[in-house]
Motif scaffolding. Structure first.
Motif, PDB file in Angstrom:
ATOM      1  N   LYS A  54       0.805  -1.226   0.000  1.00 39.16           N
ATOM      2  CA  LYS A  54       0.000   0.000   0.000  1.00 39.16           C
ATOM      3  C   LYS A  54       0.838   1.277   0.000  1.00 39.16           C
ATOM      4  O   LYS A  54       0.437   2.262  -0.606  1.00 39.16           O
ATOM      5  CB  LYS A  54      -0.921   0.027   1.232  1.00 39.16           C
ATOM      6  CG  LYS A  54      -1.843  -1.152   1.353  1.00 39.16           C
ATOM      7  CD  LYS A  54      -2.959  -1.066   0.361  1.00 39.16           C
ATOM      8  CE  LYS A  54      -3.946  -2.220   0.583  1.00 39.16           C
ATOM      9  NZ  LYS A  54      -5.082  -2.128  -0.308  1.00 39.16           N
ATOM     10  N   ARG A 111       2.675   2.897  -3.828  1.00 33.70           N
ATOM     11  CA  ARG A 111       2.039   4.179  -4.147  1.00 33.70           C
ATOM     12  C   ARG A 111       3.001   5.356  -4.061  1.00 33.70           C
ATOM     13  O   ARG A 111       2.848   6.345  -4.765  1.00 33.70           O
ATOM     14  CB  ARG A 111       0.884   4.404  -3.182  1.00 33.70           C
ATOM     15  CG  ARG A 111       0.028   5.600  -3.519  1.00 33.70           C
ATOM     16  CD  ARG A 111      -1.101   5.790  -2.556  1.00 33.70           C
ATOM     17  NE  ARG A 111      -2.011   4.660  -2.579  1.00 33.70           N
ATOM     18  CZ  ARG A 111      -3.148   4.602  -1.905  1.00 33.70           C
ATOM     19  NH1 ARG A 111      -3.508   5.616  -1.142  1.00 33.70           N
ATOM     20  NH2 ARG A 111      -3.917   3.548  -1.970  1.00 33.70           N
ATOM     21  N   TYR A 112       3.972   5.277  -3.154  1.00 38.04           N
ATOM     22  CA  TYR A 112       4.874   6.404  -2.912  1.00 38.04           C
ATOM     23  C   TYR A 112       6.313   5.991  -3.195  1.00 38.04           C
ATOM     24  O   TYR A 112       6.677   4.834  -3.070  1.00 38.04           O
ATOM     25  CB  TYR A 112       4.759   6.874  -1.456  1.00 38.04           C
ATOM     26  CG  TYR A 112       3.346   7.256  -1.080  1.00 38.04           C
ATOM     27  CD1 TYR A 112       2.825   8.496  -1.411  1.00 38.04           C
ATOM     28  CD2 TYR A 112       2.532   6.357  -0.400  1.00 38.04           C
ATOM     29  CE1 TYR A 112       1.528   8.841  -1.083  1.00 38.04           C
ATOM     30  CE2 TYR A 112       1.231   6.688  -0.052  1.00 38.04           C
ATOM     31  CZ  TYR A 112       0.734   7.928  -0.395  1.00 38.04           C
ATOM     32  OH  TYR A 112      -0.551   8.257  -0.069  1.00 38.04           O
TER      33      TYR A 112
END
Length: 106
Positions: free
Chosen positions: A59, A63-64
């Protein structure tokens, strides 16, 4: 040997997502917490059965743009802080789903 850490949201809270942030209030002492975007992703994924390192890998890192080791270190500090305030639970074993009923059978 891999050490798993499982995290779950406490039942003694009230929470509301506001945009990319989450507001969490402790039902025990009415303390209010504002979780930023990344903390909100961890909060939403804290189901008690998914290890924290998997939440971070699937997660956060997906995403980052952050190294897995740094993201996990930050996530561990976050959940430990939230656990100190009683709004998150941490265990080395999976935690029951919040909706599970543990009724005694006779």
């Amino acid at each position: 040997m891999r050490n798993y850490r499982y995290v779950a949201r406490s039942k003694a809270i009230a929470a509301r997502a506001l945009g990319d942030e989450t507001m969490v209030m402790s039902a025990t002492n009415s303390t209010l917490f504002t979780l930023d975007e990344v903390a909100s992703v961890i909060w939403a994924a804290a189901d008690g059965v998914t290890p924290l390192d998997e939440i971070v890998a699937n997660k956060i890192c997906a995403r980052y743009d952050i190294a897995p080791e740094a993201a996990l270190k930050d996530a561990e500090a976050l959940v430990e802080n939230l656990a100190k305030h009683g709004i998150m639970l941490i265990s080395d074993q999976p935690l029951a789903h919040p909706g599970d009923s543990r009724k005694e059978t006779r």
